[in-house]
Scaffold this motif. Structure first.
Motif, PDB file in Angstrom:
ATOM      1  N   ARG A 144       0.957  -1.690   5.320  1.00  0.00           N
ATOM      2  CA  ARG A 144      -0.003  -0.584   5.371  1.00  0.00           C
ATOM      3  C   ARG A 144      -1.435  -1.134   5.434  1.00  0.00           C
ATOM      4  NH1 ARG A 144       2.458   4.131   3.216  1.00  0.00           N
ATOM      5  NH2 ARG A 144       4.692   4.001   3.733  1.00  0.00           N
ATOM      6  N   PRO A 145      -2.372  -0.346   5.955  1.00  0.00           N
ATOM      7  CA  PRO A 145      -3.773  -0.780   5.961  1.00  0.00           C
ATOM      8  C   PRO A 145      -4.259  -1.110   4.551  1.00  0.00           C
ATOM      9  CG  PRO A 145      -3.494   1.134   7.380  1.00  0.00           C
ATOM     10  CD  PRO A 145      -2.190   0.949   6.651  1.00  0.00           C
ATOM     11  N   ASN A 146      -5.131  -2.101   4.476  1.00  0.00           N
ATOM     12  CA  ASN A 146      -5.809  -2.525   3.240  1.00  0.00           C
ATOM     13  C   ASN A 146      -4.911  -3.279   2.267  1.00  0.00           C
ATOM     14  OD1 ASN A 146      -8.237  -1.206   4.107  1.00  0.00           O
ATOM     15  ND2 ASN A 146      -7.347   0.743   3.426  1.00  0.00           N
ATOM     16  N   GLU A 147      -3.676  -3.570   2.647  1.00  0.00           N
ATOM     17  CA  GLU A 147      -2.814  -4.356   1.772  1.00  0.00           C
ATOM     18  C   GLU A 147      -3.039  -5.850   1.991  1.00  0.00           C
ATOM     19  OE1 GLU A 147       1.092  -1.548   1.020  1.00  0.00           O
ATOM     20  OE2 GLU A 147       1.117  -2.894   2.754  1.00  0.00           O
ATOM     21  N   TYR A 148      -2.793  -6.627   0.933  1.00  0.00           N
ATOM     22  CA  TYR A 148      -2.779  -8.086   1.016  1.00  0.00           C
ATOM     23  C   TYR A 148      -1.319  -8.518   1.111  1.00  0.00           C
ATOM     24  CZ  TYR A 148      -7.745  -8.547  -0.026  1.00  0.00           C
ATOM     25  OH  TYR A 148      -9.114  -8.490   0.050  1.00  0.00           O
ATOM     26  N   ILE A 149      -0.974  -9.163   2.218  1.00  0.00           N
ATOM     27  CA  ILE A 149       0.429  -9.468   2.513  1.00  0.00           C
ATOM     28  C   ILE A 149       0.564 -10.954   2.814  1.00  0.00           C
ATOM     29  CG2 ILE A 149       2.379  -8.974   4.045  1.00  0.00           C
ATOM     30  CD1 ILE A 149       1.026  -6.243   4.612  1.00  0.00           C
ATOM     31  N   LEU A 150       1.600 -11.567   2.265  1.00  0.00           N
ATOM     32  CA  LEU A 150       1.885 -12.976   2.518  1.00  0.00           C
ATOM     33  C   LEU A 150       3.192 -13.108   3.283  1.00  0.00           C
ATOM     34  CD1 LEU A 150       1.419 -16.038   2.087  1.00  0.00           C
ATOM     35  CD2 LEU A 150       2.657 -15.819  -0.092  1.00  0.00           C
ATOM     36  N   ASP A 151       3.134 -13.789   4.424  1.00  0.00           N
ATOM     37  CA  ASP A 151       4.331 -14.170   5.183  1.00  0.00           C
ATOM     38  C   ASP A 151       4.512 -15.665   4.949  1.00  0.00           C
ATOM     39  OD1 ASP A 151       6.372 -14.596   6.961  1.00  0.00           O
ATOM     40  OD2 ASP A 151       5.400 -13.634   8.670  1.00  0.00           O
ATOM     41  N   SER A 159      -1.263 -12.102  -6.589  1.00  0.00           N
ATOM     42  CA  SER A 159      -2.314 -11.942  -5.575  1.00  0.00           C
ATOM     43  C   SER A 159      -1.970 -10.949  -4.469  1.00  0.00           C
ATOM     44  CB  SER A 159      -2.624 -13.295  -4.919  1.00  0.00           C
ATOM     45  OG  SER A 159      -3.269 -14.167  -5.815  1.00  0.00           O
ATOM     46  N   PHE A 160      -0.675 -10.739  -4.192  1.00  0.00           N
ATOM     47  CA  PHE A 160      -0.302 -10.018  -2.973  1.00  0.00           C
ATOM     48  C   PHE A 160       0.439  -8.714  -3.264  1.00  0.00           C
ATOM     49  CE2 PHE A 160      -0.842 -14.394  -1.625  1.00  0.00           C
ATOM     50  CZ  PHE A 160      -1.587 -14.245  -0.464  1.00  0.00           C
ATOM     51  N   ASP A 161       0.097  -7.702  -2.464  1.00  0.00           N
ATOM     52  CA  ASP A 161       0.797  -6.417  -2.552  1.00  0.00           C
ATOM     53  C   ASP A 161       2.226  -6.537  -2.035  1.00  0.00           C
ATOM     54  OD1 ASP A 161      -1.501  -4.654  -3.343  1.00  0.00           O
ATOM     55  OD2 ASP A 161      -2.296  -5.428  -1.449  1.00  0.00           O
ATOM     56  N   LYS A 162       2.395  -7.347  -0.987  1.00  0.00           N
ATOM     57  CA  LYS A 162       3.716  -7.524  -0.390  1.00  0.00           C
ATOM     58  C   LYS A 162       3.897  -8.981   0.028  1.00  0.00           C
ATOM     59  CE  LYS A 162       4.187  -2.731   1.041  1.00  0.00           C
ATOM     60  NZ  LYS A 162       3.999  -1.727   2.117  1.00  0.00           N
ATOM     61  N   VAL A 163       5.122  -9.451  -0.102  1.00  0.00           N
ATOM     62  CA  VAL A 163       5.462 -10.812   0.308  1.00  0.00           C
ATOM     63  C   VAL A 163       6.724 -10.754   1.161  1.00  0.00           C
ATOM     64  CG1 VAL A 163       6.165 -13.115  -0.447  1.00  0.00           C
ATOM     65  CG2 VAL A 163       4.445 -11.850  -1.764  1.00  0.00           C
ATOM     66  N   LEU A 164       6.659 -11.392   2.317  1.00  0.00           N
ATOM     67  CA  LEU A 164       7.849 -11.553   3.161  1.00  0.00           C
ATOM     68  C   LEU A 164       8.300 -12.997   3.073  1.00  0.00           C
ATOM     69  CD1 LEU A 164       9.956 -10.818   5.296  1.00  0.00           C
ATOM     70  CD2 LEU A 164       8.205 -11.187   7.056  1.00  0.00           C
ATOM     71  N   LEU A 165       9.529 -13.191   2.611  1.00  0.00           N
ATOM     72  CA  LEU A 165      10.142 -14.514   2.598  1.00  0.00           C
ATOM     73  C   LEU A 165      11.317 -14.498   3.574  1.00  0.00           C
ATOM     74  CD1 LEU A 165      10.732 -17.356   1.732  1.00  0.00           C
ATOM     75  CD2 LEU A 165      11.713 -16.487  -0.408  1.00  0.00           C
ATOM     76  N   ASP A 166      11.010 -14.803   4.824  1.00  0.00           N
ATOM     77  CA  ASP A 166      12.050 -14.978   5.845  1.00  0.00           C
ATOM     78  C   ASP A 166      12.436 -16.449   5.771  1.00  0.00           C
ATOM     79  OD1 ASP A 166      13.683 -14.157   8.055  1.00  0.00           O
ATOM     80  OD2 ASP A 166      12.287 -15.202   9.380  1.00  0.00           O
ATOM     81  N   GLY A 189       4.421  -4.360  -9.349  1.00  0.00           N
ATOM     82  CA  GLY A 189       4.532  -3.153  -8.536  1.00  0.00           C
ATOM     83  C   GLY A 189       4.578  -3.431  -7.047  1.00  0.00           C
ATOM     84  N   GLY A 190       4.444  -4.703  -6.675  1.00  0.00           N
ATOM     85  CA  GLY A 190       4.473  -5.072  -5.264  1.00  0.00           C
ATOM     86  C   GLY A 190       5.892  -5.167  -4.727  1.00  0.00           C
ATOM     87  N   MET A 194      11.544 -18.666  -3.332  1.00  0.00           N
ATOM     88  CA  MET A 194      11.648 -17.404  -4.062  1.00  0.00           C
ATOM     89  C   MET A 194      10.823 -17.455  -5.347  1.00  0.00           C
ATOM     90  SD  MET A 194      12.890 -14.316  -4.269  1.00  0.00           S
ATOM     91  CE  MET A 194      14.365 -14.066  -3.289  1.00  0.00           C
ATOM     92  N   SER A 195      10.838 -18.586  -6.025  1.00  0.00           N
ATOM     93  CA  SER A 195      10.054 -18.732  -7.254  1.00  0.00           C
ATOM     94  C   SER A 195       8.566 -18.532  -6.982  1.00  0.00           C
ATOM     95  CB  SER A 195      10.296 -20.114  -7.871  1.00  0.00           C
ATOM     96  OG  SER A 195      11.656 -20.280  -8.214  1.00  0.00           O
ATOM     97  N   MET A 196       8.086 -19.112  -5.886  1.00  0.00           N
ATOM     98  CA  MET A 196       6.683 -18.945  -5.516  1.00  0.00           C
ATOM     99  C   MET A 196       6.390 -17.495  -5.113  1.00  0.00           C
ATOM    100  SD  MET A 196       4.936 -21.799  -5.844  1.00  0.00           S
ATOM    101  CE  MET A 196       5.832 -21.853  -7.405  1.00  0.00           C
ATOM    102  N   ALA A 197       7.328 -16.891  -4.394  1.00  0.00           N
ATOM    103  CA  ALA A 197       7.140 -15.504  -3.961  1.00  0.00           C
ATOM    104  C   ALA A 197       6.981 -14.576  -5.155  1.00  0.00           C
ATOM    105  CB  ALA A 197       8.323 -15.064  -3.098  1.00  0.00           C
ATOM    106  N   VAL A 198       7.804 -14.780  -6.167  1.00  0.00           N
ATOM    107  CA  VAL A 198       7.731 -13.945  -7.368  1.00  0.00           C
ATOM    108  C   VAL A 198       6.394 -14.147  -8.072  1.00  0.00           C
ATOM    109  CG1 VAL A 198       8.760 -13.504  -9.640  1.00  0.00           C
ATOM    110  CG2 VAL A 198      10.233 -13.916  -7.654  1.00  0.00           C
TER     111      VAL A 198
END
Length: 415
Positions: free
Chosen positions: A197-204, A279-286, A328-329, A318-322
């Motif tokens: 979504r707009p204005n989110e901080y996201i990590l891929d 730090s991040f609202d959402k994290v994608l771990l592909d 709430g992310g 996964m440990s870093m992602a968490v």
């Protein structure tokens, strides 16, 4: 198991493209391209194509009425090249193993994949090893160009006329740069699950080549802050290149090892890694994985030792992602493999390891549920997505989502 193995050895019956949400899309360009191909193939019936969603284009196979052109010469390609041809690709020079000495430009040839892996590069005579017919094509490079110049050849060696799978030979170049992206359907679904979504901080975290990264940017209307990491600089350049091609400006790509992306003493400046926890609202771990869901899988070189190794790097990631995920992310974990250890096993491990993690529905749920008897209860199985040919009464996936590559998606929140 025999049915599943057969499924893995065959290509899906359709090709999917992701449509760039930031650019206008015109179906007529595709229709005109297919019409030209149909005339060349001497058929009047076009393959069916349609929009599955506003950002997903599905292209089906040529009708069965088409008959392959007769060819008297044979080209042998390696198993990876053969798999690509079955998915609708041309034959590129590095994949050519055996090539007749009497081939001329524009000769029609049969293309065979080397299944045994014993074909010597530059073979002149008929190959006697195990091989698979994968299509017909026209010669676009001569033998001297392929083998006798002392340099690694590049470019199209054989232009595919028709794969044995009857999938159309088509790529992104029929549209202006960045309008469509060749992408497997579960990979597109993965972006929908992240739901940027707009204005989110996201990590891929493992972003190369950037297809999912740019999808997230487009979903957020290019108004999020998306960090794309990969530990290989050449791959990061590819991410940046794809962002430019697709008109995406909200992505910041860095060369960095994501197993070290969290630090309580962050030295990052201007969004560069590492990052403070939460730090991040959402994290994608592909996650890096064994890739055993790729189709068609004509040859598998992975060893048991290699297979066992993937879960350890996945656990580090996964440990870093968490750590970097906000309370709430949303954390989305995905792989393109079919093994339990890397999929249901990882979900089970993460829930046991991190009491702050809660499994949530990987919505929209298009794939089937997780496997039974592999560490997840029925409620948890229903929340994840496994893309495979099996029909599970817990949640029956539509046929198009059962004829994809093997893939897995799980979603978590931090409490």
């Amino acid at each position: 198991m025999e049915k599943f193995t057969k499924w893995l050895s065959e290509p899906p019956k359709y090709t999917t493209f992701r449509i760039n949400r930031l650019s206008p899309f015109n179906c007529d360009i595709l229709k005109n391209f297919l019409s030209i191909q149909a005339a060349e193939l001497n058929t009047s019936t076009l393959p069916n194509f349609y929009l599955l969603t506003s950002d997903c284009l599905v292209l089906e196979r040529w009708p069965e009425e088409y008959t392959n052109v007769n060819a008297t010469k044979t080209v042998i390609v390696d198993s990876l090249c053969a798999a690509a041809v079955l998915r609708g690709a041309n034959v590129f020079a590095p994949g050519v193993m055996g090539f007749p000495v009497d081939c001329k430009l524009n000769d029609v040839v049969e293309i065979y994949g080397d299944l045994s892996g014993h074909c010597k590069r530059g073979l002149k005579v008929e190959y006697s090893g195990e091989k698979l017919f994968v299509g017909t094509g026209t010669v676009k490079m001569l033998r001297n160009d392929l083998y006798n110049k002392g340099i690694q050849p590049s470019g199209i060696a054989v232009k595919t006329i028709m794969p044995a799978s009857r999938l159309p030979v088509i790529n992104e170049q029929i549209y202006p740069d960045g309008i469509i992206v060749l992408q497997n359907l579960p990979s597109i679904v993965c972006g929908w699950v992240v739901d940027a979504r707009p204005n989110e901080y996201i990590l891929d975290m493992c972003a190369a080549p950037g297809n999912k990264t740019t999808h997230l940017a487009e979903m957020a209307n290019d108004k999020a802050v998306i960090i794309a990491l990969d530990k290989t600089s050449q791959k990061v350049e590819k991410i940046k290149e794809n962002c430019i091609k697709q008109g995406v400006t909200c992505v910041r790509a860095y060369t960095f090892d994501s197993t070290k992306c969290s630090s309580n003493e962050s030295i990052g400046r201007d969004f560069s890694p590492p990052y403070y926890p939460n730090s991040f609202d959402k994290v994608l771990l592909d996650a890096p994985c064994s890739g055993l869901g790729q189709r068609p899988m004509l040859k598998n070189k992975i060893t048991p030792k290699m297979l066992e190794s993937y879960k350890f790097v996945q656990r580090k990631l996964m440990s870093m992602a968490v750590e970097v995920l906000k309370v709430g992310g949303r954390l989305v974990y995905s792989t393109c493999t079919v093994t339990v250890d890397e999929n249901e096993g990882m979900v089970q491990w993460a829930l046991q390891k991190f009491p702050c993690l809660k499994l949530i529905s990987a919505h929209p749920l298009h794939g089937g549920p997780g496997l039974a008897g592999c560490g997840l209860n029925d409620e948890q199985r229903f929340m994840v997505q496994r893309f495979s040919p099996e029909v599970d009464p817990l949640r029956e996936a539509e046929p198009i989502y059962r004829d994809t590559i093997g893939f897995f998606i799980a979603a978590f929140t931090k409490i």
